[in-house]
Scaffold this motif. Structure first.
Motif, PDB file in Angstrom:
ATOM      1  N   LEU A 186     -32.244  31.093  17.735  1.00  0.00           N
ATOM      2  CA  LEU A 186     -31.542  32.607  18.232  1.00  0.00           C
ATOM      3  C   LEU A 186     -30.277  32.725  18.775  1.00  0.00           C
ATOM      4  CD1 LEU A 186     -34.859  32.585  20.486  1.00  0.00           C
ATOM      5  CD2 LEU A 186     -35.095  33.486  19.114  1.00  0.00           C
ATOM      6  N   TYR A 187     -29.502  31.867  18.535  1.00  0.00           N
ATOM      7  CA  TYR A 187     -28.133  31.571  18.947  1.00  0.00           C
ATOM      8  C   TYR A 187     -27.598  30.773  17.851  1.00  0.00           C
ATOM      9  CZ  TYR A 187     -29.529  26.563  20.226  1.00  0.00           C
ATOM     10  OH  TYR A 187     -30.183  26.276  19.759  1.00  0.00           O
ATOM     11  N   LYS A 188     -26.299  31.011  18.360  1.00  0.00           N
ATOM     12  CA  LYS A 188     -25.575  29.889  16.870  1.00  0.00           C
ATOM     13  C   LYS A 188     -24.972  28.814  17.881  1.00  0.00           C
ATOM     14  CE  LYS A 188     -22.597  33.341  16.632  1.00  0.00           C
ATOM     15  NZ  LYS A 188     -21.449  34.139  16.107  1.00  0.00           N
ATOM     16  N   LYS A 189     -24.261  27.747  16.944  1.00  0.00           N
ATOM     17  CA  LYS A 189     -23.913  26.902  18.078  1.00  0.00           C
ATOM     18  C   LYS A 189     -22.867  26.634  18.740  1.00  0.00           C
ATOM     19  CE  LYS A 189     -23.011  21.735  16.665  1.00  0.00           C
ATOM     20  NZ  LYS A 189     -22.760  20.728  15.361  1.00  0.00           N
ATOM     21  N   SER A 190     -22.659  27.509  18.228  1.00  0.00           N
ATOM     22  CA  SER A 190     -21.274  27.971  19.249  1.00  0.00           C
ATOM     23  C   SER A 190     -21.563  28.703  20.418  1.00  0.00           C
ATOM     24  CB  SER A 190     -19.612  28.988  18.074  1.00  0.00           C
ATOM     25  OG  SER A 190     -20.497  30.045  18.038  1.00  0.00           O
ATOM     26  N   ASP A 191     -22.636  29.364  20.363  1.00  0.00           N
ATOM     27  CA  ASP A 191     -22.760  29.811  21.339  1.00  0.00           C
ATOM     28  C   ASP A 191     -23.043  28.922  22.630  1.00  0.00           C
ATOM     29  OD1 ASP A 191     -22.750  32.251  20.985  1.00  0.00           O
ATOM     30  OD2 ASP A 191     -24.942  32.590  19.879  1.00  0.00           O
ATOM     31  N   ILE A 192     -23.081  27.969  22.059  1.00  0.00           N
ATOM     32  CA  ILE A 192     -23.833  26.472  23.382  1.00  0.00           C
ATOM     33  C   ILE A 192     -22.389  25.958  24.103  1.00  0.00           C
ATOM     34  CG2 ILE A 192     -24.473  24.218  23.552  1.00  0.00           C
ATOM     35  CD1 ILE A 192     -26.903  25.520  22.745  1.00  0.00           C
ATOM     36  N   LEU A 193     -22.904  26.376  25.444  1.00  0.00           N
ATOM     37  CA  LEU A 193     -21.091  25.705  26.497  1.00  0.00           C
ATOM     38  C   LEU A 193     -21.497  24.372  26.935  1.00  0.00           C
ATOM     39  CD1 LEU A 193     -21.766  28.618  28.957  1.00  0.00           C
ATOM     40  CD2 LEU A 193     -19.908  28.447  27.297  1.00  0.00           C
ATOM     41  N   GLY A 194     -20.692  23.464  26.630  1.00  0.00           N
ATOM     42  CA  GLY A 194     -20.294  22.466  27.267  1.00  0.00           C
ATOM     43  C   GLY A 194     -20.961  21.333  25.890  1.00  0.00           C
ATOM     44  N   SER A 195     -21.312  19.901  26.200  1.00  0.00           N
ATOM     45  CA  SER A 195     -21.814  19.648  24.894  1.00  0.00           C
ATOM     46  C   SER A 195     -22.992  20.336  24.209  1.00  0.00           C
ATOM     47  CB  SER A 195     -22.134  17.714  26.019  1.00  0.00           C
ATOM     48  OG  SER A 195     -22.415  17.055  24.979  1.00  0.00           O
ATOM     49  N   VAL A 236     -38.314  40.014  14.227  1.00  0.00           N
ATOM     50  CA  VAL A 236     -36.626  40.097  14.178  1.00  0.00           C
ATOM     51  C   VAL A 236     -36.455  41.450  15.232  1.00  0.00           C
ATOM     52  CG1 VAL A 236     -34.348  40.691  12.886  1.00  0.00           C
ATOM     53  CG2 VAL A 236     -36.588  39.514  11.421  1.00  0.00           C
ATOM     54  N   ILE A 237     -36.627  42.690  15.051  1.00  0.00           N
ATOM     55  CA  ILE A 237     -36.667  43.313  15.752  1.00  0.00           C
ATOM     56  C   ILE A 237     -36.868  43.325  17.156  1.00  0.00           C
ATOM     57  CG2 ILE A 237     -37.335  45.495  16.356  1.00  0.00           C
ATOM     58  CD1 ILE A 237     -37.744  46.778  13.070  1.00  0.00           C
ATOM     59  N   GLY A 238     -38.020  42.640  17.688  1.00  0.00           N
ATOM     60  CA  GLY A 238     -37.942  42.077  19.137  1.00  0.00           C
ATOM     61  C   GLY A 238     -37.528  41.696  19.799  1.00  0.00           C
ATOM     62  N   LEU A 239     -37.909  40.338  18.717  1.00  0.00           N
ATOM     63  CA  LEU A 239     -36.665  39.385  19.221  1.00  0.00           C
ATOM     64  C   LEU A 239     -35.179  40.099  19.734  1.00  0.00           C
ATOM     65  CD1 LEU A 239     -38.319  35.997  17.877  1.00  0.00           C
ATOM     66  CD2 LEU A 239     -38.335  37.125  20.668  1.00  0.00           C
ATOM     67  N   GLY A 240     -34.736  40.166  18.249  1.00  0.00           N
ATOM     68  CA  GLY A 240     -33.372  40.999  18.766  1.00  0.00           C
ATOM     69  C   GLY A 240     -33.306  41.922  19.930  1.00  0.00           C
ATOM     70  N   MET A 241     -33.905  42.555  20.094  1.00  0.00           N
ATOM     71  CA  MET A 241     -33.671  43.417  21.486  1.00  0.00           C
ATOM     72  C   MET A 241     -33.940  42.393  23.091  1.00  0.00           C
ATOM     73  SD  MET A 241     -35.632  46.679  19.801  1.00  0.00           S
ATOM     74  CE  MET A 241     -35.460  47.634  21.521  1.00  0.00           C
TER      75      MET A 241
END
Length: 258
Positions: A191-200, A48-53
């Motif tokens: 690693l991301y939220k659904k709202s972070d996806i741009l476009g379709s 979590v710490i490594g990927l988070g950074m």
């Protein structure tokens, strides 16, 4: 379906067996180690710490926003992927018990899921610490996440039964799942939220694991998709019907396949 239903009911009643083996499996894995099962938590915390950074820098997201999202995501993913990956070999790995003891087949699925549930509970300590540092989600959102977790369990159990039977019959299934899981990791909002996806983002809507994953994780970030809850609850009902049917039809053949 009566045979499958009886097997599942009998398996649930034998909690003395599957709980004992689940705790024994966990203790055996970390026998003579200093931290014991808490090595699971330490490994996840480092991830979590490594990927988070790294990902907070790559995606230009504040670490205070990235870490809670990532902590919840990885903890859920390790539980979900662990159950799915091991289920195809569940009956094969327990072949000696299946051949020599008259236990319900469902006992072995509950043993597998309980083992990963124990790991999951250890990893929740990471989520607790992250929330203490960066703030707790609202009570309403936490309840929606808990509902999503219950639906997740309901789906994982029937999936485990179906994969265990298919894995006993088709030995290539395990290798196929192992090859597919890394792809699903990136197609699932971990690693991301659904709202972070741009476009379709239609590919997220057609990924059942992503949808199952989101009903647990997304409410904690303030995103509640009622449609996903309805769909995954319906999938659980249909899935259990399929599991009852397959278990009823193939239970007597499993002992010959393993």
């Amino acid at each position: 379906m009566r045979v499958g239903l009886d097997d599942i009911i009998s398996g649930v009643r034998r909690r003395d067996v599957w709980l004992y083996f689940a705790f024994s499996d966990t203790r055996a894995r970390y026998a003579r180690s200093v931290l014991g099962p808490w090595w699971i938590t330490l490994g996840t915390a480092i991830g979590v710490i490594g990927l988070g950074m790294v990902w907070s820098s790559v995606m230009k997201i504040n670490l205070s926003e990235m870490l809670p999202n990532l902590a919840v995501g990885l903890v859920i993913w390790f539980f979900l992927s662990g159950v799915i990956s091991e289920s195809s070999a569940c009956y094969v790995n327990q072949s000696s018990l299946i051949k020599n003891y008259n236990l319900p087949l469902f006992t072995h699925n509950l043993r597998l899921i309980s083992k990963h549930a124990i790991n999951f509970l250890h990893n929740l300590a990471i989520v607790f610490v992250v929330f203490v540092i960066y703030g707790w989600p609202s009570g309403t959102n936490a309840l929606w996440s808990l509902l999503g977790l219950l639906i997740l369990f309901a789906n994982l159990i029937w999936v485990s039964v179906v994969l265990s039977i298919l894995g006993a019959r088709f030995r290539d299934l395990g290798a196929s799942i192992d090859a597919l899981m890394p792809i699903l990791f990136f197609l699932t909002p971990i690693l991301y939220k659904k709202s972070d996806i741009l476009g379709s983002s239609a590919w997220l809507d057609y990924n059942p694991i992503a949808m199952l994953f989101s009903i647990v994780k997304s409410p904690l970030a303030g995103e509640i998709d009622f449609y996903s809850y309805i769909i995954m609850a319906a999938v659980a009902i249909i899935g259990w019907f399929v599991a009852f049917s397959i278990l009823s039809a193939k239970k007597q053949k499993v002992v010959f396949w393993v």
